[in-house]
Scaffold this motif. Structure first.
Motif, short mmCIF file in Angstrom:
data_model
loop_
_atom_site.label_atom_id
_atom_site.label_comp_id
_atom_site.label_asym_id
_atom_site.label_seq_id
_atom_site.Cartn_x
_atom_site.Cartn_y
_atom_site.Cartn_z
N ARG A 1 0.82 -1.20 0.00
CA ARG A 1 0.00 0.00 0.00
C ARG A 1 0.86 1.26 0.00
N TRP A 2 1.87 1.30 0.89
CA TRP A 2 2.64 2.54 0.93
C TRP A 2 3.48 2.71 -0.33
N GLN A 3 3.99 1.61 -0.88
CA GLN A 3 4.74 1.74 -2.13
C GLN A 3 3.84 2.16 -3.28
N ALA A 4 2.58 1.70 -3.26
CA ALA A 4 1.65 2.08 -4.31
C ALA A 4 1.41 3.59 -4.32
N ARG A 5 1.47 4.23 -3.16
CA ARG A 5 1.28 5.68 -3.11
C ARG A 5 2.44 6.41 -3.78
N PHE A 6 3.65 5.90 -3.63
CA PHE A 6 4.79 6.51 -4.30
C PHE A 6 4.73 6.26 -5.80
N ARG A 7 4.29 5.09 -6.20
CA ARG A 7 4.31 4.72 -7.62
C ARG A 7 3.16 5.33 -8.41
N ALA A 8 2.07 5.67 -7.74
CA ALA A 8 0.90 6.21 -8.45
C ALA A 8 1.29 7.44 -9.25
N PRO A 9 0.86 7.53 -10.49
CA PRO A 9 1.20 8.69 -11.32
C PRO A 9 0.71 10.00 -10.70
N ARG A 10 1.57 11.00 -10.75
CA ARG A 10 1.25 12.34 -10.27
C ARG A 10 1.53 13.33 -11.40
N MET A 11 0.96 14.50 -11.27
CA MET A 11 1.24 15.57 -12.23
C MET A 11 1.08 16.92 -11.55
N THR A 12 1.71 17.93 -12.12
CA THR A 12 1.52 19.30 -11.66
C THR A 12 0.35 19.92 -12.42
N LEU A 13 -0.15 21.02 -11.93
CA LEU A 13 -1.23 21.71 -12.63
C LEU A 13 -0.72 22.17 -14.00
N PRO A 14 -1.40 21.83 -15.08
CA PRO A 14 -0.94 22.27 -16.40
C PRO A 14 -0.93 23.79 -16.51
N THR A 15 0.13 24.33 -17.11
CA THR A 15 0.19 25.74 -17.46
C THR A 15 0.03 25.85 -18.97
N TRP A 16 -0.44 26.98 -19.44
CA TRP A 16 -0.73 27.10 -20.87
C TRP A 16 -0.12 28.38 -21.43
N ALA A 17 0.01 28.38 -22.76
CA ALA A 17 0.52 29.54 -23.46
C ALA A 17 -0.54 30.64 -23.45
N ARG A 18 -0.18 31.84 -23.05
CA ARG A 18 -1.15 32.93 -22.92
C ARG A 18 -1.82 33.26 -24.24
N HIS B 1 12.47 21.89 -13.53
CA HIS B 1 11.94 23.21 -13.89
C HIS B 1 11.60 23.26 -15.38
N GLY B 2 10.42 23.78 -15.70
CA GLY B 2 10.03 23.94 -17.09
C GLY B 2 8.95 24.98 -17.24
N LEU B 3 8.80 25.55 -18.45
CA LEU B 3 7.75 26.52 -18.73
C LEU B 3 7.49 26.56 -20.24
N ILE B 4 6.32 27.07 -20.60
CA ILE B 4 5.93 27.21 -21.99
C ILE B 4 5.91 28.69 -22.34
N ASP B 5 6.35 29.03 -23.56
CA ASP B 5 6.40 30.46 -23.91
C ASP B 5 4.99 30.96 -24.24
N PRO B 6 4.75 32.27 -24.17
CA PRO B 6 3.38 32.80 -24.34
C PRO B 6 2.74 32.48 -25.69
N THR B 7 3.54 32.25 -26.72
CA THR B 7 2.97 31.96 -28.04
C THR B 7 2.65 30.48 -28.22
N GLY B 8 3.14 29.63 -27.33
CA GLY B 8 2.91 28.20 -27.45
C GLY B 8 3.82 27.51 -28.45
N LYS B 9 4.88 28.18 -28.87
CA LYS B 9 5.78 27.59 -29.88
C LYS B 9 6.88 26.75 -29.25
N TRP B 10 7.25 27.06 -28.00
CA TRP B 10 8.42 26.42 -27.39
C TRP B 10 8.12 26.00 -25.96
#
Length: 600
Positions: free
Chosen positions: A16-33, A73-82
């Protein structure tokens, strides 16, 4: 949900405790303005935290990075190109910024002429220009970067500085700086791309100003910031050209942060109070404050979408994280097995040496009080424990331990005075609050005083080593992950950002305050340690360097004191799930052996 709970009940505790570590997680998606259907997020689906691109229009998901130690660390540029990300070396947070086209393609360095360094903020404009902060030994630098052109140095100072944001049109750049010598209470400056100063916000000694974000509209000069003029962090809107300020004053208690709505006419208020989070919309035109319904728990991140709905990453101690929207829909769930739930937390308030101390208690579902207990101390020190899902806490609870988490002096979320109470007696102050909570839970019969474990990571690891040496009779065992064992030795090798933070905490560098640095270092008390000690250390840790840990371990060895060391090939923690599970297993095994407990 009920069927799921019934199914997990019969799993072994370890599964059970290992399943909590293995369960897929994600951060809140950020979007191109300027292309809001193009989003990015970080997830551990591959087994390590990496960056993913998500096309909301088609539903397509693509893994962008694949690095052996993960990507932080990561980010998307405001135009959504990169999509941009920071590529460090061996998990040591020393490296360069890279980018890749949103649809895929080769990786490319964004500033080939810049030598590697430690990141000090980054911001992107719709014009393709970036402001990139780099910390190097003795210097904080900010560069104007246009891919394909030579980088231009626009700011440099010996004291801590970082990029806060860049206006959408690229005409204004906000810099957080501590030219006053106090990295804990920065000032905010806005400059032009040529480095000329447009405006400055500095509220004086002991009052920081934190830049958040420029209005998400081209040509809009307004900046959203946080001030500390009334004993807590509160938002304000500032025009650095005209100097006009508008404070957003709210009566409710709690620490505040904020973000813009897409039209620039309202702001999202995020309120943190006693380990929980609430959301509100504040209309700038009429000052109307509207609550946004959210479950009780913690919102790690929240952002308004162009249609006015608010997306947020939510969890509670009992419920694993989910990405929700104020319109009632789930935003996105990554594929994979779900995490077993855990137990809810209880609040405990104790009178400490300097006022009320708030603690969170997680009780095991098996056994009866008094429980063996782990006092799990948070890092920072300017951070706090909250009613959020934590696989480490859940693992201890799963194995029959009560977990006590203390928001000691220095913690955020309880006002500026509580946060800034760490003056002079660093470490000793926090431990006095921990002692008050320990005495309370022992006197109430909740925990067994003969089976108490002191544990923590980073600053929590430092407090663990210091507590084992200064309170040797109180603890049956100690676990210190990536700790500071000696402040002076740490200062000599840590990053420039951490040195500035050290100077702010102590009031100066170790050469000026050698006795204070020694008095607050666990190495000064190694001869008084009685409990067995487990130390976990990253070979490439830039914040709590390995050499000062090795010196502390050598001191234990010279005394013949029982200790164990777990070293791993990464930096200040790990982004790899298998390594996190291995480290948790080592900790559980260590405590069971030394406390004489059976495996559930």
């Amino acid at each position: 949900m009920r069927a799921h709970k019934e199914g997990t009940r019969y799993m072994k505790a370890e599964e059970r405790w290992q399943a909590r570590f293995r369960a897929p997680r994600m951060t809140l998606p950020t979007w191109a303005r300027q292309a809001p259907s193009r989003s990015m997020y970080r997830s551990n689906t591959s087994g390590a935290w990496e960056i993913y691109a998500w096309d909301r229009a088609t539903g397509g998901i693509r893994q962008v990075t694949k690095r052996s130690r993960g990507t932080a660390h990561g980010l998307i540029d405001p135009t959504g190109k990169w999509i941009w990300w920071f590529a460090d070396e061996d998990g040591d947070e020393h490296g360069v910024w890279m980018r890749q086209r949103y649809g895929g393609g080769p990786d490319e360095p964004v500033a080939p002429d810049l030598a590697p360094g430690h990141p000090a903020g980054i911001a992107l404009s719709a014009s393709g220009t970036a402001a990139v902060g780099i910390a190097r030994v003795g210097s904080f630098q900010i560069y104007l970067v246009r891919p394909g052109e030579p980088s231009q140095l626009i700011y440099e100072h010996a004291e801590a500085a970082a990029v806060a944001d860049m206006s959408l049109d690229g005409s204004l750049i906000a810099i957080s700086h501590s030219e006053n010598g106090d990295a804990r209470h920065p000032a905010l400056r806005v400059i032009r791309p040529n480095g000329s100063v447009v405006g400055e916000l500095h509220d004086g000694e002991g009052k920081g100003v934190i830049g958040l974000r420029f209005a998400p509209i081209e040509g809009d000069r307004r900046m959203l910031a946080l001030h500390e003029r009334r004993g807590r962090r509160e938002p304000l809107v500032w025009d650095p050209v005209s100097g006009e300020q508008r404070e957003i004053w709210l009566r409710d208690v709690g620490e505040l942060t904020a973000d813009w709505y897409d039209d620039g006419r309202a702001v999202l208020i995020v309120r943190h109070n006693r380990g929980r989070t609430t959301l509100q919309r504040y209309d700038l035109g009429g000052g109307v404050l509207t609550s946004i319904e959210t479950p009780q728990g913690v919102i790690e991140n929240a952002a308004p979408r162009p249609d006015g709905a608010v997306e947020f990453a939510w969890s509670s101690a009992a419920h694993p994280p989910v990405m929700k929207s104020s319109n009632g829909f789930l935003v996105l769930n990554v594929a994979g097995p779900t995490s077993p739930p855990s137990v809810p937390v209880e609040d405990l308030d104790v009178e400490g040496p300097a006022g009320r101390v708030h603690a969170l208690i997680s009780r095991p579902e098996v056994g009866a009080a008094p429980y063996p207990a782990v006092f799990l101390l948070h890092g920072g020190p300017h951070a706090h424990d909250a009613d959020a899902f934590n696989p480490e806490v859940a693992a201890w609870v799963e194995c029959g331990f009560a977990v006590i988490r203390v928001n000691y002096r220095g913690s955020t979320g309880y006002g500026v005075a509580w946060r800034d109470a760490l003056q002079g007696e660093l470490g000793h102050i926090e431990l006095a609050d921990v002692s008050a909570v320990r005495e309370a839970v022992v006197s109430r019969g909740l925990v067994d005083p003969e089976r108490l474990v002191l544990a923590g990571a980073a600053w929590g690891g430092y407090l663990t080593l210091l507590g084992l040496g200064t309170q040797p009779k109180a603890w049956a065992a100690g676990i210190a992950a990536v700790p500071i064992a000696d402040h002076r030795a740490t200062y000599e090798e840590e990053t420039e950002n951490s040195r500035a933070y050290h100077r702010a905490l102590f009031g100066g560098p170790p050469d000026e305050l050698p006795e204070l640095y020694a008095h607050c270092s666990p190495s000064a008390y190694v001869g008084q340690v009685e409990a067995p000690v487990l130390i976990l250390a990253g070979e490439n840790d830039p914040l709590c360097p390995i050499r000062q840990i090795d010196d502390y371990v050598a001191g234990l060895a010279d005394l013949g004191h029982p200790h164990e060391v777990y070293r791993y090939d990464a930096g200040h923690g790990t982004l790899v799930m298998a390594e996190r599970i291995a480290q948790m297993s080592v900790q559980l095994d260590f405590v069971r052996r030394h406390l004489g407990l059976d495996t559930p």
